[in-house]
Design a protein around this motif. Structure first.
Motif, PDB file in Angstrom:
ATOM      1  N   MET A 139      -7.353   3.590  -0.218  1.00 26.71           N
ATOM      2  CA  MET A 139      -6.782   2.416   0.467  1.00 26.71           C
ATOM      3  C   MET A 139      -6.419   1.335  -0.541  1.00 26.71           C
ATOM      4  O   MET A 139      -5.377   0.687  -0.422  1.00 26.71           O
ATOM      5  CB  MET A 139      -7.775   1.857   1.489  1.00 26.71           C
ATOM      6  CG  MET A 139      -7.987   2.744   2.707  1.00 26.71           C
ATOM      7  SD  MET A 139      -6.528   2.858   3.739  1.00 26.71           S
ATOM      8  CE  MET A 139      -6.037   4.527   3.437  1.00 26.71           C
ATOM      9  N   THR A 153      -2.587   0.400  -0.775  1.00 24.77           N
ATOM     10  CA  THR A 153      -2.251  -0.972  -0.384  1.00 24.77           C
ATOM     11  C   THR A 153      -1.639  -1.728  -1.558  1.00 24.77           C
ATOM     12  O   THR A 153      -0.598  -2.380  -1.417  1.00 24.77           O
ATOM     13  CB  THR A 153      -3.506  -1.717   0.106  1.00 24.77           C
ATOM     14  OG1 THR A 153      -4.158  -0.917   1.080  1.00 24.77           O
ATOM     15  CG2 THR A 153      -3.144  -3.071   0.694  1.00 24.77           C
ATOM     16  N   SER A 154      -2.283  -1.614  -2.727  1.00 22.42           N
ATOM     17  CA  SER A 154      -1.785  -2.361  -3.887  1.00 22.42           C
ATOM     18  C   SER A 154      -0.418  -1.846  -4.319  1.00 22.42           C
ATOM     19  O   SER A 154       0.469  -2.614  -4.678  1.00 22.42           O
ATOM     20  CB  SER A 154      -2.780  -2.269  -5.044  1.00 22.42           C
ATOM     21  OG  SER A 154      -2.971  -0.925  -5.419  1.00 22.42           O
ATOM     22  N   ARG A 208       1.837  -0.292  -2.362  1.00 22.38           N
ATOM     23  CA  ARG A 208       2.816  -0.627  -1.321  1.00 22.38           C
ATOM     24  C   ARG A 208       3.240  -2.092  -1.412  1.00 22.38           C
ATOM     25  O   ARG A 208       4.415  -2.416  -1.265  1.00 22.38           O
ATOM     26  CB  ARG A 208       2.199  -0.346   0.053  1.00 22.38           C
ATOM     27  CG  ARG A 208       3.142  -0.550   1.208  1.00 22.38           C
ATOM     28  CD  ARG A 208       3.466   0.741   1.875  1.00 22.38           C
ATOM     29  NE  ARG A 208       4.532   0.544   2.849  1.00 22.38           N
ATOM     30  CZ  ARG A 208       4.542   1.057   4.056  1.00 22.38           C
ATOM     31  NH1 ARG A 208       3.528   1.780   4.449  1.00 22.38           N
ATOM     32  NH2 ARG A 208       5.559   0.846   4.851  1.00 22.38           N
ATOM     33  N   LEU A 209       2.245  -2.940  -1.680  1.00 20.15           N
ATOM     34  CA  LEU A 209       2.563  -4.354  -1.789  1.00 20.15           C
ATOM     35  C   LEU A 209       3.364  -4.623  -3.053  1.00 20.15           C
ATOM     36  O   LEU A 209       4.255  -5.466  -3.076  1.00 20.15           O
ATOM     37  CB  LEU A 209       1.271  -5.193  -1.802  1.00 20.15           C
ATOM     38  CG  LEU A 209       0.498  -5.244  -0.483  1.00 20.15           C
ATOM     39  CD1 LEU A 209      -0.845  -5.933  -0.682  1.00 20.15           C
ATOM     40  CD2 LEU A 209       1.307  -5.980   0.580  1.00 20.15           C
TER      41      LEU A 209
END
Lengths: 384, 460
Positions: free
Chosen positions: A214, A218-219, A221-222
């Motif tokens: 995750m 998440t990192s 994708r951001l």
């Protein structure tokens, strides 16, 4: 790729430990009590032969394989100190232990808790859920069970409060505690020695993998959008988690092989079997073989213990052996012939009248037999 | 010691002699496939030879078995030269070109070292430990012991039959009807030694473990996986604790059945993609070999039938066929005579109804306990990633998916709906039976991982 995976895992470990710390603090409530430690000077050897050794309470187990070390306790509220830590010098020659204690409420009655583990150099036990581990302790003892003459060098006994550090220590100790292979090992590998009390390595590493993944997803994708995600990084994270959980298994396997080598290496078949827990059964079977001179003799085995019946049958092959699993009685008497042999292993549901030579079993079945030999393991009879 | 090595090498050589001619058309992973499939073919083939010798009244002595094995191996080589298996209608799968950076090579070698360490430890454990597990001494090695002494496959019968026959010319144990491949392997090794040794006789279990790993790696490469991915998943498979335990505490047949089914399914999948005749033959041979190992092998063999249907038929027709097959299976279950025994079981004995108390232990055995390390979460994650992230279906893997899905349904039926629920609740059988399917399921997860990682390479 590897660096990214390691960073994500490090963050995941930090998050997991933080979560554990926060949850631990919420459930801990009152500030922890101070740990209590007893050194060799505080210990009394009640059973076994004390041995002169500096810095340890050294004891040799007695002829029945027992040794007992006791410490006096004052003003110790057991419920506040749920973790028992034993530190040894070297690996003790112990197969199991019993923790015994008395409290003000129990008086002279000794409460006890059996620990079926062979400890390493250090052992942590979570006594928090053990029945009667409460009240003001008046004495604490540890009973060591092992081979007669086995040596135990005990450095310290400690009682510790439930803190984040001690909880993790108990957890890790459970994961690293070696339990030799048992009959049930062929059916499943649990991963912990105290199911229900400690977290399972598979669950923890799965959680770690999920959190680390995750973090990465998440990192990325951001930062770079969905197109920047590389599944190979997730794969590396997973592989590292697998290697971690496999490391625990590899550690146990290495200890197992070491124990196997110490027990069996260099021995022939007979010596190996005499070095196992079946030694008495194997010896009994050898005596039965030597007592039976008829080449194609039929041998009926009867016992209410499935393991004993099965094992003794195996040791008696290639003789013509009859053993029926779950059967509590021998077959009907009509199936027996003169010259058949009967092995009764304790416990067996048959009774022999030595005066009349009649073996009675089942529902009124009677056989005329001659007793050939009898030991505390069992008896060998011949049908006449 | 030398004789054990001779016996094991002869087993390997016999199998390789028959497998090599079959694999001429394979381009990737051929060496590992030959080693793995050859080794396992020997482990199945030598007991078959022993059965043939016994039928002919020849005593099961080492010399006779050796001569027969060498003669049939030479026959295999000669036949192989005459009948070459070649021709592949579809181009073989080409693994991606691998990075040969130093870290990559180091990681590869590290995983290989972990595997070799595991093999060495288990070899030592098996060589020293006398026969230990419960069932091994109850109904597997009992036969080996008698047959080694008699130099013949003396009949084993049920207890009641033994009593009626007054034990004349027959023996009995708890499961006289079990397939006899693994006991014959033990007889073979003891015959080589010339005396009964219930430690060394279990070394074929180490050979089976090595065969599984080699075959898995080879088929992974043949399926188009990079050497690194193949090595990672081979490590995953060979490091699973319960698989290791079944080698270390040798004597059960579950490892052999799991290997046979896995070898069959891998070959089946690669045949379904490439239509290589050699893979078809391997799939058929090792699927049928399941019948020689344990009674459950019959049911795992059956799972290849719906798999075959979905591979050879167009999509819509295969769905209809599967539905029809399910209906036929349901009707068979409803109308089949309740006391007729099939593969060791009758419907009466099974007492079919849903037992809800087995659901939680089933979940625990895969996701909580350590028997399979992180395999179950891996499989679930890969399936989820395939469906929700790649938004792909399982059509490229429809054969192996159908086979494993069918096997999973049978598995759940056994433990959730029959008297064997005891084995799930008390953890005495569910993980052992899982061992028969997990290697094949690991190959399936490898295929899903390969597809997922292929996206990375496209982006790169």
């Amino acid at each position: 790729m590897l660096r990214t995976a390691l960073i994500c895992l490090a963050i995941a470990i930090a998050l997991l430990l933080s979560g554990y710390a926060i949850l631990g603090q919420k459930s801990a409530g009152e500030p922890a009590t101070t740990a209590k430690t007893w050194t060799n000077r505080d210990m009394d050897v009640l059973v076994g032969l004390p041995v002169n050794a500096r810095g340890v309470a050294a004891v040799r187990l007695d002829q029945s394989g027992r040794g007992v070390v006791e410490v006096a306790t004052r003003n110790i509220a057991l419920a506040d100190l749920p973790y028992l830590q034993l530190r040894f010098r070297g690996r003790p020659d112990v197969l199991a232990m019993i923790v015994g204690w008395r409290t003000e409420a129990s008086g002279r009655t000794i409460r006890n808790h059996r620990v079926g583990l062979s400890p390493g150099r250090e052992l942590w036990l979570d006594m928090g859920d053990v029945r009667h581990w409460q009240g003001q302790a008046t004495s604490l003892a540890v009973v060591f069970l092992g081979p007669p003459g086995g040596r135990v060098d005990l450095e310290t006994i400690s009682l510790r409060p439930r803190t984040i550090a001690s909880s993790l220590r108990v957890q890790l100790d459970d994961w690293l505690t070696f339990v030799p292979w048992r009959q049930s090992s062929i059916n499943a590998y649990i991963g912990v020695t105290a199911p229900g009390k400690t977290a399972y390595p598979v669950v923890v590493l799965t959680l770690l993998f999920i959190i680390a993944s995750m973090v990465y997803l998440t990192s990325t994708r951001l930062g770079r959008g969905r197109s920047g995600i590389r599944w190979s990084v997730v794969g590396v994270i997973f592989t590292l988690c697998w290697i971690a959980v496999d490391g625990l298994w590899q550690y146990r396997l290495t200890q197992q092989v070491t124990l196997t080598a110490e027990t069996f290496a260099g021995k022939n078949r007979e010596e190996k079997l005499l070095a196992t827990n079946d030694d008495y059964l194997f010896r009994f079977a050898q005596d039965v073989r030597q007592a039976i001179h008829t080449k194609d003799a039929r041998i009926f085995i009867n016992t209410t213990d499935d393991y004993l019946g099965m094992r003794s049958a195996y040791y008696l092959y290639p003789m013509n052996v009859f053993w029926e699993r779950h059967a509590r009685a021998l077959p009907a008497s009509k199936f027996f012939q003169r010259g058949d042999y009967i092995v009764l292993l304790n416990p067996a549901l048959a009774s022999l009248n030595s005066e009349t030579g009649e073996l009675t079993y089942g529902t009124g079945q009677i056989l005329k037999v001659r007793a050939i030999s009898s030991t505390n393991v069992g008896a060998l009879l011949e049908v006449i | 010691m030398l004789m054990i090595v001779v016996a094991l090498m002869l087993t390997l050589a016999w199998g390789v002699a028959w497998i090599v001619p079959l694999t001429g058309e394979l381009r990737h992973g051929r060496f590992a496939i030959v080693l793995g499939y050859g080794c396992f073919a020997g482990l199945i083939g030598v007991p078959v030879l022993m059965r043939l010798l016994n039928l002919g009244g020849v005593p099961l002595r080492f010399e006779w078995i050796t001569v027969t094995a060498i003669a049939t191996a030479v026959l295999g080589v000669a036949l192989g030269r005459r009948l070459s298996v070649s021709g592949h209608p579809r181009p073989p799968l080409t693994p991606p070109s691998t990075r040969d950076s130093r870290w990559y090579q180091l990681a590869y070698l590290m995983l290989l070292a972990l595997i070799l360490t595991r093999v060495s430890l288990l070899c030592v454990e098996v060589a020293w430990r006398p026969l230990f597990p419960f069932d091994a001494t109850m109904h597997w090695a009992t036969k080996s012991r008698v047959w080694f002494d008699h130099l013949a496959i003396t009949p084993f019968v049920e207890n009641a039959t033994w009593l009626e026959a007054a034990g004349s010319g027959v023996y009995t144990d708890h499961h006289p009807d079990y397939p006899i491949t693994t006991p014959l392997l033990q007889v073979w090794i003891n015959a080589a030694l010339g005396n009964w040794n219930d430690s060394a006789m279990n070394l074929p279990w180490v050979l089976c473990f090595v065969a599984l790993g080699a075959a898995f790696y080879g088929q992974a490469r043949a399926a188009g996986c990079s050497s690194m991915l193949a090595m990672v998943f081979t490590y995953f498979l060979l490091s699973m604790p319960l698989l290791n335990t079944h080698v270390g505490l040798a004597g059960y047949a579950d490892l052999f059945l799991g290997t046979s089914y896995c070898l069959a399914l891998m070959a089946f999948h690669n045949w379904s993609v490439t239509r290589q005749r050699s893979q078809a033959i391997l799939a058929l041979v090792f699927a049928l070999a399941c019948l020689l190992i344990k009674n459950e092998g019959f049911f795992w063999l059956l799972t290849l039938l719906p798999a075959l249907l979905v591979v050879v038929m167009p999509a819509k027709r295969s769905v209809v066929s599967l539905l029809l097959l399910a209906v036929v299976a349901g009707l068979t279950l409803a109308w089949f005579p309740r006391n007729v025994v099939v593969a060791g079981h009758s419907l009466d004995e099974l007492s079919i109804y849903f037992r809800s108390s087995t659901v939680s232990p089933t979940f625990d055995s895969f996701f909580i306990y350590g028997s399979w390390h992180l395999f179950a979460p891996l499989l679930v994650a890969l399936i989820a990633a395939t469906v929700f992230v790649r938004r792909s279906c399982f059509y490229p893997y429809r054969g192996v998916t159908t086979a494993l899905a069918t096997a999973f349904v049978l598995f759940l039926f056994l433990f959730w709906f029959t008297t064997y629920s005891y084995g799930a609740i008390h953890l005495t059988a569910i993980s052992r039976i899982s061992l028969q399917l997990v290697p094949a399921a690991t190959f399936f997860s490898l295929l899903l991982a390969r597809a997922l990682l292929a996206d990375d390479q496209e982006q790169a």
